[in-house]
Design a protein around this motif. Structure first.
Motif, PDB file in Angstrom:
ATOM      1  N   VAL A  68       1.761  11.189   6.392  1.00 28.23           N
ATOM      2  CA  VAL A  68       0.936   9.750   5.666  1.00 28.23           C
ATOM      3  C   VAL A  68       0.798   8.494   6.400  1.00 28.23           C
ATOM      4  CG1 VAL A  68      -0.595   8.603   3.950  1.00 28.23           C
ATOM      5  CG2 VAL A  68       0.053  10.783   3.483  1.00 28.23           C
ATOM      6  N   ASP A  75      -6.829  13.437  -2.776  1.00 33.52           N
ATOM      7  CA  ASP A  75      -7.247  14.429  -1.659  1.00 33.52           C
ATOM      8  C   ASP A  75      -5.288  15.175  -0.972  1.00 33.52           C
ATOM      9  OD1 ASP A  75      -9.637  13.365  -1.563  1.00 33.52           O
ATOM     10  OD2 ASP A  75      -9.231  11.875   0.146  1.00 33.52           O
ATOM     11  N   ILE A  76      -4.545  14.445  -1.546  1.00 24.97           N
ATOM     12  CA  ILE A  76      -3.500  14.936  -0.809  1.00 24.97           C
ATOM     13  C   ILE A  76      -3.083  16.424  -1.317  1.00 24.97           C
ATOM     14  CG2 ILE A  76      -0.614  14.377  -0.745  1.00 24.97           C
ATOM     15  CD1 ILE A  76      -2.217  12.906   1.772  1.00 24.97           C
ATOM     16  N   THR A  78       0.894   3.973  -3.214  1.00 23.53           N
ATOM     17  CA  THR A  78       0.457   5.224  -3.035  1.00 23.53           C
ATOM     18  C   THR A  78       1.498   6.746  -3.232  1.00 23.53           C
ATOM     19  OG1 THR A  78      -0.761   4.324  -0.483  1.00 23.53           O
ATOM     20  CG2 THR A  78       0.293   7.070  -0.407  1.00 23.53           C
ATOM     21  N   THR A  96       0.743  -1.614   0.293  1.00 23.57           N
ATOM     22  CA  THR A  96      -0.376   0.229  -0.001  1.00 23.57           C
ATOM     23  C   THR A  96       0.943   1.047  -0.132  1.00 23.57           C
ATOM     24  OG1 THR A  96      -1.829  -1.430   1.042  1.00 23.57           O
ATOM     25  CG2 THR A  96      -1.686   1.103   0.796  1.00 23.57           C
ATOM     26  N   ILE A  98      -5.938   9.223  -3.084  1.00 27.01           N
ATOM     27  CA  ILE A  98      -4.857   9.741  -3.082  1.00 27.01           C
ATOM     28  C   ILE A  98      -4.385  10.704  -3.431  1.00 27.01           C
ATOM     29  CG2 ILE A  98      -2.953   8.154  -3.514  1.00 27.01           C
ATOM     30  CD1 ILE A  98      -3.372   9.363   0.270  1.00 27.01           C
ATOM     31  N   VAL A 145      -7.284  10.514   4.819  1.00 20.97           N
ATOM     32  CA  VAL A 145      -7.822  10.306   3.088  1.00 20.97           C
ATOM     33  C   VAL A 145      -7.846   9.130   2.496  1.00 20.97           C
ATOM     34  CG1 VAL A 145      -6.116  12.477   2.958  1.00 20.97           C
ATOM     35  CG2 VAL A 145      -5.090  10.092   3.123  1.00 20.97           C
ATOM     36  N   HIS A 146      -8.806   9.479   1.669  1.00 19.07           N
ATOM     37  CA  HIS A 146      -9.295   8.248   0.951  1.00 19.07           C
ATOM     38  C   HIS A 146      -8.271   7.433   0.135  1.00 19.07           C
ATOM     39  CE1 HIS A 146     -12.805   8.140   2.722  1.00 19.07           C
ATOM     40  NE2 HIS A 146     -13.061   8.959   2.877  1.00 19.07           N
ATOM     41  N   LEU A 147      -7.364   5.873   0.184  1.00 19.88           N
ATOM     42  CA  LEU A 147      -6.512   5.865  -0.705  1.00 19.88           C
ATOM     43  C   LEU A 147      -7.249   5.969  -2.363  1.00 19.88           C
ATOM     44  CD1 LEU A 147      -5.256   2.817   1.290  1.00 19.88           C
ATOM     45  CD2 LEU A 147      -4.410   4.873   0.936  1.00 19.88           C
ATOM     46  N   GLN A 176      -8.092   3.232   3.786  1.00 16.07           N
ATOM     47  CA  GLN A 176      -7.631   5.056   3.938  1.00 16.07           C
ATOM     48  C   GLN A 176      -6.349   5.208   4.370  1.00 16.07           C
ATOM     49  OE1 GLN A 176     -10.807   5.877   6.827  1.00 16.07           O
ATOM     50  NE2 GLN A 176      -9.354   5.518   8.414  1.00 16.07           N
TER      51      GLN A 176
END
Length: 549
Positions: free
Chosen positions: A397, A430-431, A360, A356, A427, A422-424, A408
């Motif tokens: 994060v 959101d970031i 990300t 993950t 991402i 924040v939602h993966l 998330q």
């Protein structure tokens, strides 16, 4: 913060461990004798600003002291900020028709002395090269404090006709000004990096237009990139660039010390240098009318922004944990850290976290976000938090086993400590939005602090007390040079406060005459009625005075 220490790096075989610079303050508990590196900031920003600043710039790996006093090593963490400024500014001046170039750093003595008023303005700061090996040089060479006298003989060579104008050159380089006994990293250094633009125009109107355009770019560098509010204005006759016609400036403010700081300047040089260096061109109107051609002198500008900008941002935004970097210039905008892992965490969960974090990182990188994964197995999550907080990374994060299963992550802001989910799956978006929020929040906070430190003073008896409250003073002023000198001497005599050992108490100087003058009826300057705070003569405009770096 934990007092955990990194192990000192061994010096190469046959070499001694470098000694710290004698000019550097000696923080308490510094393990200088062993070479151990301290983690964390021991001084409070509001209690011991000088030592706080010294620790922040060194322990965050922004800068290292060098063996020549007043000269410093820019480590990658700070140099990247300069590169981000350079990249943005280059793109903007290219739109104005400015081209980058490079001129030598040595100035022949005869060239430096061509413009008497100019050289007098820098005389005490010039470093000279007088020997080559063991041989005395016939002509001494100055190391450039600025490049007017380096460049302008060649402007005179290249400009012959109005068709050769405008000539717009910029260079990114270093300069040397040997001017003080107490250097301060980034702010006042004997060698510093900057860009210096030098341009020549056919008319004063063209020169004036460029001066204003460049000053606006400097405002944007500070406010849009560094999240530092500045005030645009014109310097007084006493404070303008030596040999120039007028100087415009953006002025910053350090709330902790209550001191102003010149952030960048854009000068209209008029025709003074053109006359000294014979930078002239044929009069196009005389040619068009069939008359006798006569030479006209060019109108010139020069403008500069330095690595002082980095120090201003550190002082404005930093806190007791270390740096707080604006996202737009930070080397790393987001650090991704695995959390919630312990001896009971299954291999399957560990692999899922690793996968993950990698996904990300790739998503953020693809979106143009500067991210880093800190998956060092020998350090705890808490240690990593402290490590990156000290270095000012805007967002952290956190990804743990529960986060992976929920699709998330937790985002923590460096500027105010706020955490959000924040939602993966989204991402990058959101970031990106969160980074914009951090940038805007940092500027809003700094501006509110600056605005709260501006005092309108109409009576002399209120002037020094407001300075002692760490404020800048806007005063109705006659703009006389003698009055300015008297204000500095008078305010110095009435105040004995010392704010820190690198910026001792002194009188207030004029910082600028702001372009944005108060529009409220009760604050407008009324001709023949509003009097200068110091001398009682008719005031012309509100002027910004304060203690400064």
């Amino acid at each position: 913060m934990s007092a955990t220490q990194d192990k000192p790096a061994a010096a190469p075989k046959g070499q001694k461990t470098p000694k710290p610079n004698k000019m550097a303050p000696k923080p308490k508990n510094e393990a200088a004798s062993t070479g151990a590196i301290q983690i964390g900031i021991e001084y409070k920003k509001n209690e011991d600003f000088s030592n706080w600043y010294q620790q922040v710039v060194t322990r965050s790996e922004m800068l290292e002291y060098y063996d020549v006093s007043g000269c410093y090593i820019f480590r990658p963490w700070s140099y990247r900020i300069w590169q981000e400024i350079q990249k943005w500014f280059d793109s903007q001046i290219e739109e104005l028709g400015v081209e980058n170039s490079y001129f030598p750093m040595f100035v022949p003595k005869k060239a430096l002395e061509t413009e008497k008023e100019h050289v007098e303005g820098f005389a005490a700061e010039v470093a000279w090269v007088t020997k080559a090996g063991n041989t005395d040089m016939e002509e001494h060479l100055a190391v450039r404090p600025t490049s007017e006298t380096v460049m302008y003989p060649y402007f005179a060579k290249w400009i012959r006709s109005h068709r050769d104008l405008p000539l717009k050159l910029n260079q990114w380089c270093n300069v040397v000004r040997w001017e003080f006994s107490n250097p301060q990293p980034f702010l006042r250094t004997r060698e510093f990096l900057w860009q210096e633009g030098h341009t020549a125009h056919a008319t004063k109107a063209e020169a004036d237009e460029e001066v204003t355009a460049i000053l606006e770019l400097y405002r944007r560098v500070y406010e849009e990139l560094l999240a530092v509010p500045v005030i645009k204005g014109v310097k007084s006759e006493k404070e303008k660039f030596a040999g120039g016609l007028y100087t415009t400036t953006v002025e910053g403010f350090i709330p902790t010390t209550g001191r102003g700081i010149q952030a960048a300047t854009s000068h209209c040089l008029g025709q003074n240098f053109a006359k000294m260096f014979n930078i002239s061109f044929e009069d196009p109107n005389a040619i068009a009318e069939g008359g006798e051609s006569k030479p006209l002198h060019a109108w010139q500008n020069s403008w500069g922004l330095t690595t002082r900008s980095i120090g201003v941002a550190i002082m404005v935004h930093g806190d007791d944990k270390g740096l707080v970097l604006p996202p737009r210039v930070a080397t790393v905008q987001v650090v991704i850290i695995p959390c919630g892992i312990n001896k009971n965490t299954s291999d399957e969960d560990r692999a899922a976290i690793d996968r993950t974090m990698d996904e990300t990182f790739k998503a953020l990188k693809k979106a143009g976000i500067r991210a880093k994964v800190d998956d060092r197995p020998t350090y705890s999550a808490g240690y990593k938090f402290n490590h990156w907080e000290l270095r000012g990374v805007p967002l952290r994060v956190e990804i743990g086993p529960k986060d992976v299963k929920a699709g998330q992550a937790v985002a923590a802001r460096r500027d105010n400590g706020e955490k959000s989910t924040v939602h993966l799956a989204s991402i990058a978006d959101d970031i990106s939005k969160l980074l914009d929020t951090v940038q805007a929040g940092m500027f809003a906070k700094a501006k509110a602090e600056r605005d709260a430190s501006l005092a309108y003073v109409t009576k002399w008896e209120d002037f020094v007390p407001e300075l002692n409250k760490k404020k800048l003073c806007l005063i109705p002023w006659c703009e006389g040079e003698a009055c300015e000198t008297e204000i500095k001497a008078r305010s110095k005599a009435q105040s004995a406060e010392v704010l820190d050992d690198k910026a001792p108490s002194m009188g207030a100087k004029s910082l600028c005459i702001p372009f944005d003058q108060p529009q409220d009826e009760d604050k407008k300057i009324k001709a023949g009625e509003t009097k200068c705070v110091n001398c009682g003569k008719d005031a012309k405009r509100w002027a910004l005075f304060g203690r400064s770096y």
